[in-house]
Design an enzyme around this catalytic site. Structure first.
Site, PDB file in Angstrom:
ATOM      1  N   HIS A  72      -2.446   7.388   7.260  1.00  0.00           N
ATOM      2  CA  HIS A  72      -1.512   8.322   6.594  1.00  0.00           C
ATOM      3  C   HIS A  72      -2.239   9.589   6.136  1.00  0.00           C
ATOM      4  O   HIS A  72      -1.665  10.684   6.158  1.00  0.00           O
ATOM      5  CB  HIS A  72      -0.875   7.667   5.361  1.00  0.00           C
ATOM      6  CG  HIS A  72       0.332   6.822   5.642  1.00  0.00           C
ATOM      7  ND1 HIS A  72       1.477   7.317   6.234  1.00  0.00           N
ATOM      8  CD2 HIS A  72       0.590   5.516   5.383  1.00  0.00           C
ATOM      9  CE1 HIS A  72       2.381   6.336   6.331  1.00  0.00           C
ATOM     10  NE2 HIS A  72       1.863   5.235   5.823  1.00  0.00           N
ATOM     11  N   HIS A 105      -4.026   1.183   7.855  1.00  0.00           N
ATOM     12  CA  HIS A 105      -2.692   1.793   7.825  1.00  0.00           C
ATOM     13  C   HIS A 105      -2.656   2.969   6.840  1.00  0.00           C
ATOM     14  O   HIS A 105      -2.179   4.065   7.173  1.00  0.00           O
ATOM     15  CB  HIS A 105      -1.674   0.716   7.438  1.00  0.00           C
ATOM     16  CG  HIS A 105      -0.263   1.193   7.315  1.00  0.00           C
ATOM     17  ND1 HIS A 105       0.744   0.774   8.146  1.00  0.00           N
ATOM     18  CD2 HIS A 105       0.320   2.056   6.425  1.00  0.00           C
ATOM     19  CE1 HIS A 105       1.880   1.371   7.790  1.00  0.00           C
ATOM     20  NE2 HIS A 105       1.653   2.147   6.743  1.00  0.00           N
ATOM     21  N   GLY A 163       0.822  -1.192   0.000  1.00  0.00           N
ATOM     22  CA  GLY A 163       0.000   0.000   0.000  1.00  0.00           C
ATOM     23  C   GLY A 163       0.858   1.245   0.000  1.00  0.00           C
ATOM     24  O   GLY A 163       2.041   1.194   0.374  1.00  0.00           O
ATOM     25  N   GLN A 166       2.819  10.040   1.225  1.00  0.00           N
ATOM     26  CA  GLN A 166       4.126   9.365   1.198  1.00  0.00           C
ATOM     27  C   GLN A 166       4.929   9.719  -0.046  1.00  0.00           C
ATOM     28  O   GLN A 166       6.133   9.465  -0.098  1.00  0.00           O
ATOM     29  CB  GLN A 166       3.951   7.843   1.273  1.00  0.00           C
ATOM     30  CG  GLN A 166       3.428   7.371   2.622  1.00  0.00           C
ATOM     31  CD  GLN A 166       3.349   5.853   2.660  1.00  0.00           C
ATOM     32  OE1 GLN A 166       2.383   5.264   2.209  1.00  0.00           O
ATOM     33  NE2 GLN A 166       4.389   5.222   3.192  1.00  0.00           N
ATOM     34  N   CYS A 191       6.246  -0.004   7.142  1.00  0.00           N
ATOM     35  CA  CYS A 191       5.825   1.144   6.342  1.00  0.00           C
ATOM     36  C   CYS A 191       6.961   1.521   5.404  1.00  0.00           C
ATOM     37  O   CYS A 191       8.121   1.545   5.816  1.00  0.00           O
ATOM     38  CB  CYS A 191       5.499   2.319   7.263  1.00  0.00           C
ATOM     39  SG  CYS A 191       4.965   3.801   6.388  1.00  0.00           S
TER      40      CYS A 191
HETATM   41 NI    NI Z   1       2.846   3.417   5.648  1.00  0.00          NI
END
Ligand code: NI
Length: 162
Positions: A136, A132, A46, A51, A90
């Site tokens: 974010h 998760h 993912g 990110q 992550c």
């Molecule tokens: Ni992550």
């Protein structure tokens, strides 16, 4: 398509609340394609837009099921049940993992790239990945939920990095 640079923990962009997407422009389509490619290249399951430095509510997930990759615009969790406890990693914190308790079942809604409303139900890894990635979008990392501290993982790709 292009591989984008994954921002690492400590980058302030990972602590911000992301804005909803109101229209799927060419830029958003390209971002989604790039995120999928970046996720695969990093062996992740993912990736969330912050990110790669973009403060928009967009995540991509592929846990290897027949419906992936999921490209989820403005995702929201509708329902959760049960509990699972296990290691989580992550892509913004490479080489580390920690034990996190999450719901074992998640039902979420989101919009696809045509702005059709969709629903997804997931258990186990998919449920964990949805939780998760959505964290974010609100500036949260899994490390805030770790019990027992972080540990190092080997250089082998982790199937649960997101
Ligand atoms: Ni992550």
């Amino acid at each position: 398509m292009a591989i984008r640079t994954i921002r690492l923990q400590g980058d302030p962009v990972l602590t911000k609340v992301c804005r909803p997407i109101t229209e799927v422009t060419e830029r958003i389509r390209l971002l989604a394609e790039d995120m999928v490619e970046t996720m695969y290249e990093a062996n992740g399951v993912g990736l969330a837009a912050p990110q790669v430095g973009i403060l928009k509510r967009l995540v991509v997930i592929d846990v290897g099921d027949e419906n992936g990759p999921y490209i989820m615009i403005n995702p929201e969790i509708l329902e959760t049940s049960g509990e699972q406890t296990g290691d989580e990693g992550c892509l913004s914190l490479p080489g580390k993992a920690g034990c996190v308790t999450r719901p074992n079942y998640v039902k979420a809604k989101y919009y696809d790239l045509d702005m059709n409303e969709c629903e997804v139900e997931g258990e186990e890894l998919l449920a964990r990945a949805i939780c998760h990635e959505l964290d974010h979008l609100d500036g949260h990392m899994y490390v805030e939920k770790v019990t027992g501290g972080l540990h190092d993982v080997t250089a082998e790709p982790q199937e649960d990095e997101a």
